[in-house]
Design a protein around this motif. Sequence first.
Motif, PDB file in Angstrom:
ATOM      1  N   GLU A 248       0.824  -1.200   0.000  1.00  0.00           N
ATOM      2  CA  GLU A 248       0.000   0.000   0.000  1.00  0.00           C
ATOM      3  C   GLU A 248       0.864   1.259   0.000  1.00  0.00           C
ATOM      4  O   GLU A 248       0.559   2.247  -0.675  1.00  0.00           O
ATOM      5  CB  GLU A 248      -0.940   0.003   1.210  1.00  0.00           C
ATOM      6  N   ALA A 249       1.967   1.217   0.756  1.00  0.00           N
ATOM      7  CA  ALA A 249       2.875   2.354   0.784  1.00  0.00           C
ATOM      8  C   ALA A 249       3.495   2.567  -0.590  1.00  0.00           C
ATOM      9  O   ALA A 249       3.609   3.707  -1.072  1.00  0.00           O
ATOM     10  CB  ALA A 249       3.966   2.137   1.833  1.00  0.00           C
ATOM     11  N   ALA A 250       3.898   1.491  -1.245  1.00  0.00           N
ATOM     12  CA  ALA A 250       4.513   1.591  -2.570  1.00  0.00           C
ATOM     13  C   ALA A 250       3.532   2.171  -3.588  1.00  0.00           C
ATOM     14  O   ALA A 250       3.909   2.988  -4.435  1.00  0.00           O
ATOM     15  CB  ALA A 250       4.993   0.223  -3.028  1.00  0.00           C
ATOM     16  N   GLU A 251       2.282   1.761  -3.509  1.00  0.00           N
ATOM     17  CA  GLU A 251       1.276   2.291  -4.441  1.00  0.00           C
ATOM     18  C   GLU A 251       1.118   3.798  -4.254  1.00  0.00           C
ATOM     19  O   GLU A 251       1.044   4.551  -5.233  1.00  0.00           O
ATOM     20  CB  GLU A 251      -0.060   1.585  -4.210  1.00  0.00           C
ATOM     21  N   ALA A 252       1.067   4.249  -2.999  1.00  0.00           N
ATOM     22  CA  ALA A 252       0.924   5.679  -2.733  1.00  0.00           C
ATOM     23  C   ALA A 252       2.162   6.443  -3.205  1.00  0.00           C
ATOM     24  O   ALA A 252       2.056   7.551  -3.756  1.00  0.00           O
ATOM     25  CB  ALA A 252       0.697   5.906  -1.241  1.00  0.00           C
ATOM     26  N   ILE A 253       3.337   5.862  -3.019  1.00  0.00           N
ATOM     27  CA  ILE A 253       4.573   6.512  -3.451  1.00  0.00           C
ATOM     28  C   ILE A 253       4.613   6.623  -4.975  1.00  0.00           C
ATOM     29  O   ILE A 253       4.992   7.663  -5.523  1.00  0.00           O
ATOM     30  CB  ILE A 253       5.798   5.752  -2.920  1.00  0.00           C
ATOM     31  N   SER A 254       4.214   5.575  -5.664  1.00  0.00           N
ATOM     32  CA  SER A 254       4.220   5.608  -7.134  1.00  0.00           C
ATOM     33  C   SER A 254       3.293   6.698  -7.666  1.00  0.00           C
ATOM     34  O   SER A 254       3.638   7.419  -8.609  1.00  0.00           O
ATOM     35  CB  SER A 254       3.802   4.243  -7.688  1.00  0.00           C
ATOM     36  N   ARG A 255       2.102   6.811  -7.076  1.00  0.00           N
ATOM     37  CA  ARG A 255       1.173   7.863  -7.499  1.00  0.00           C
ATOM     38  C   ARG A 255       1.767   9.240  -7.247  1.00  0.00           C
ATOM     39  O   ARG A 255       1.683  10.147  -8.080  1.00  0.00           O
ATOM     40  CB  ARG A 255      -0.160   7.729  -6.764  1.00  0.00           C
ATOM     41  N   PHE A 256       2.349   9.403  -6.082  1.00  0.00           N
ATOM     42  CA  PHE A 256       2.946  10.681  -5.709  1.00  0.00           C
ATOM     43  C   PHE A 256       4.075  11.058  -6.666  1.00  0.00           C
ATOM     44  O   PHE A 256       4.161  12.200  -7.127  1.00  0.00           O
ATOM     45  CB  PHE A 256       3.457  10.571  -4.271  1.00  0.00           C
ATOM     46  N   VAL A 257       4.930  10.106  -6.979  1.00  0.00           N
ATOM     47  CA  VAL A 257       6.050  10.376  -7.880  1.00  0.00           C
ATOM     48  C   VAL A 257       5.546  10.792  -9.255  1.00  0.00           C
ATOM     49  O   VAL A 257       6.044  11.760  -9.854  1.00  0.00           O
ATOM     50  CB  VAL A 257       6.962   9.134  -7.977  1.00  0.00           C
ATOM     51  N   ALA A 258       4.548  10.075  -9.766  1.00  0.00           N
ATOM     52  CA  ALA A 258       4.007  10.402 -11.090  1.00  0.00           C
ATOM     53  C   ALA A 258       3.343  11.770 -11.101  1.00  0.00           C
ATOM     54  O   ALA A 258       3.487  12.541 -12.062  1.00  0.00           O
ATOM     55  CB  ALA A 258       3.014   9.322 -11.522  1.00  0.00           C
ATOM     56  N   ASP A 259       2.625  12.092 -10.038  1.00  0.00           N
ATOM     57  CA  ASP A 259       1.852  13.339  -9.993  1.00  0.00           C
ATOM     58  C   ASP A 259       2.699  14.562  -9.675  1.00  0.00           C
ATOM     59  O   ASP A 259       2.443  15.650 -10.205  1.00  0.00           O
ATOM     60  CB  ASP A 259       0.742  13.239  -8.943  1.00  0.00           C
ATOM     61  N   GLU A 260       3.697  14.411  -8.791  1.00  0.00           N
ATOM     62  CA  GLU A 260       4.332  15.604  -8.235  1.00  0.00           C
ATOM     63  C   GLU A 260       5.857  15.641  -8.327  1.00  0.00           C
ATOM     64  O   GLU A 260       6.437  16.711  -8.151  1.00  0.00           O
ATOM     65  CB  GLU A 260       3.923  15.755  -6.760  1.00  0.00           C
ATOM     66  N   VAL A 261       6.494  14.523  -8.583  1.00  0.00           N
ATOM     67  CA  VAL A 261       7.965  14.505  -8.591  1.00  0.00           C
ATOM     68  C   VAL A 261       8.520  14.473 -10.000  1.00  0.00           C
ATOM     69  O   VAL A 261       9.471  15.196 -10.325  1.00  0.00           O
ATOM     70  CB  VAL A 261       8.497  13.315  -7.770  1.00  0.00           C
ATOM     71  N   ARG A 262       7.948  13.633 -10.851  1.00  0.00           N
ATOM     72  CA  ARG A 262       8.410  13.586 -12.243  1.00  0.00           C
ATOM     73  C   ARG A 262       7.735  14.709 -13.025  1.00  0.00           C
ATOM     74  O   ARG A 262       7.067  14.499 -14.038  1.00  0.00           O
ATOM     75  CB  ARG A 262       8.104  12.232 -12.866  1.00  0.00           C
ATOM     76  N   VAL A 263       7.910  15.925 -12.535  1.00  0.00           N
ATOM     77  CA  VAL A 263       7.320  17.120 -13.125  1.00  0.00           C
ATOM     78  C   VAL A 263       8.456  18.094 -13.414  1.00  0.00           C
ATOM     79  O   VAL A 263       9.306  18.323 -12.557  1.00  0.00           O
ATOM     80  CB  VAL A 263       6.305  17.766 -12.148  1.00  0.00           C
ATOM     81  N   GLY A 264       8.475  18.642 -14.609  1.00  0.00           N
ATOM     82  CA  GLY A 264       9.533  19.577 -14.952  1.00  0.00           C
ATOM     83  C   GLY A 264      10.790  18.868 -15.415  1.00  0.00           C
ATOM     84  O   GLY A 264      10.932  17.649 -15.306  1.00  0.00           O
ATOM     85  N   PRO A 265      11.739  19.621 -15.931  1.00  0.00           N
ATOM     86  CA  PRO A 265      12.957  19.032 -16.496  1.00  0.00           C
ATOM     87  C   PRO A 265      13.912  18.534 -15.420  1.00  0.00           C
ATOM     88  O   PRO A 265      13.883  18.980 -14.275  1.00  0.00           O
ATOM     89  CB  PRO A 265      13.582  20.198 -17.275  1.00  0.00           C
ATOM     90  N   VAL A 266      14.754  17.593 -15.798  1.00  0.00           N
ATOM     91  CA  VAL A 266      15.788  17.048 -14.918  1.00  0.00           C
ATOM     92  C   VAL A 266      17.136  17.615 -15.342  1.00  0.00           C
ATOM     93  O   VAL A 266      17.461  17.660 -16.528  1.00  0.00           O
ATOM     94  CB  VAL A 266      15.803  15.507 -14.990  1.00  0.00           C
ATOM     95  N   VAL A 267      17.915  18.046 -14.375  1.00  0.00           N
ATOM     96  CA  VAL A 267      19.251  18.573 -14.658  1.00  0.00           C
ATOM     97  C   VAL A 267      20.172  17.411 -15.004  1.00  0.00           C
ATOM     98  O   VAL A 267      20.238  16.423 -14.259  1.00  0.00           O
ATOM     99  CB  VAL A 267      19.788  19.347 -13.437  1.00  0.00           C
ATOM    100  N   PRO A 268      20.887  17.466 -16.125  1.00  0.00           N
ATOM    101  CA  PRO A 268      21.796  16.373 -16.509  1.00  0.00           C
ATOM    102  C   PRO A 268      22.818  16.073 -15.411  1.00  0.00           C
ATOM    103  O   PRO A 268      23.217  16.967 -14.657  1.00  0.00           O
ATOM    104  CB  PRO A 268      22.475  16.899 -17.774  1.00  0.00           C
ATOM    105  N   ASP A 269      23.235  14.822 -15.338  1.00  0.00           N
ATOM    106  CA  ASP A 269      24.108  14.374 -14.247  1.00  0.00           C
ATOM    107  C   ASP A 269      25.398  15.184 -14.140  1.00  0.00           C
ATOM    108  O   ASP A 269      25.843  15.517 -13.034  1.00  0.00           O
ATOM    109  CB  ASP A 269      24.446  12.892 -14.429  1.00  0.00           C
ATOM    110  N   ASP A 270      26.054  15.486 -15.281  1.00  0.00           N
ATOM    111  CA  ASP A 270      27.330  16.197 -15.183  1.00  0.00           C
ATOM    112  C   ASP A 270      27.141  17.616 -14.668  1.00  0.00           C
ATOM    113  O   ASP A 270      28.005  18.157 -13.952  1.00  0.00           O
ATOM    114  CB  ASP A 270      28.077  16.188 -16.521  1.00  0.00           C
ATOM    115  N   TRP A 271      26.007  18.209 -14.982  1.00  0.00           N
ATOM    116  CA  TRP A 271      25.713  19.539 -14.455  1.00  0.00           C
ATOM    117  C   TRP A 271      25.360  19.464 -12.972  1.00  0.00           C
ATOM    118  O   TRP A 271      25.724  20.343 -12.188  1.00  0.00           O
ATOM    119  CB  TRP A 271      24.587  20.192 -15.253  1.00  0.00           C
TER     120      TRP A 271
END
Length: 464
Positions: A248-271
């Motif tokens: 149940e915790a994993a399901e809530a985390i997955s929803r949260f990540v999709a809705d609010e964390v994987r939002v906007g661009p990601v800074v490249p690793d070297d930067w």
Amino acid sequence: MPTESAPVTDGAPLTLYLLHALGASSGSFDRLADELAGDVRVHGIDLPGFGSAASAPDATLDETVDHVLRHLAGHANGPWMLGGHSMGGKIAALVAARVLRGDAPLFGLRGMVLMAPSPPRPEPMDEERRERMLSWVDGGALSEQDAETFIDQNTAEPLDAGAQSLALADLRRTSPTAWRAWLETGSRVDVTADVQTLDLPVLVLAGTDDADLGASAQPELLASVYPRARFTALPDTGHMIPLERPAEAAEAISRFVADEVRVGPVVPDDWARLIAGDRVDDRVRGILARRSVPDDRGYAPRVLDLAQLTLLREIADLVVPQDGPAIDIAGRVDAQLARGEGDGWRNADLPADVEAYRTGLDHLAATWPTDPAERVETFRAAVEGDADAEGTFDAAQLKAWLEDVRNDLVRQWLAHPASMARVGYDGFATGGTPIRGYVELRLGRREDWEPANVGGTIATGDAA
């Protein structure tokens, strides 16, 4: 030892670093890691006095925070989240505060996951129960009977055999000194002044059957610390969430990540590594860390009304078109206006910035087309001073105001570290102690410390 699930297969790998509860270890997150495999990598960290670090030297709360920061500095690459269970939640708050201030050589924090967290202020706990728990280590390590009592008191239903065995083993190898230090000092100390407000996406999971740190208590304990917190109640769950309800915790985390964390661009690793490095001043690193936090999808405008903000977002799409995960540059302009910030000047024919934005957007709204293609022509006419003069602004004022608007929108886009990476700007990396600079400045010259794409041409609309 830290536990880690298999890497993700889609998009930028995202790692969740988790700090365990009192009497637990990184192994308490193994089942959660299995549930999240293929979506989010889970990496647990043993704290001094617990798990594989049970025999480590005694550590204060500040020293424990330093321990976590050192571990993260050696492992956190790319986008990452931070989280904690119970005791680990308070420690995570202190760690996140230092990261977002730029006080640690880290970059890439995009959100937090907290499970029945101890708050930054003194943890609510029945004093009789506290004294009873302290008595369990009067003669040394916890006995099996006392460990079983602790588990029974902190679960809504009996754990399965595997989870029970793990919890017992963790409790019995816990350092009595670390156990006592948390109950006597760590849980009681008020660190709200150190943590202040952490404005980033946060998921708070809590059980409905948890006595002191349960679902009903968490909003009051944490809402002022985490203004963007999403509170999720887990029914028929006590305090030991990772062992009681990993699925149940994993399901809530997955929803949260999709809705609010994987939002906007990601800074490249070297930067990201450059920003985390010793060429960047702490203050600058903190500014860039906060700018890279994902935008709030539910952002409520603070100066504009919702219709005005919607129109500004449509204008932003014309001024700075973005492919892939986008920065909410219009929302950031609204926040800028609310803070009273600007570029230091205004046209003498225009009112103050807030009034100018409200007036200009209302002026445009009267004739703004619904057809995206027609919006281009309407906007171009306004920019060139050929717009309909009817309204509060005349054509010249509207043109002058739109110069400010375009400047604000482009500045907000370019201020994001991912945008700096896209255009190859690394002028922020000329600080540190001693101050570093460039060996030589000439076209096409890239120094050894600079990311590989410096000096290249990257289109504004390219994905990060």
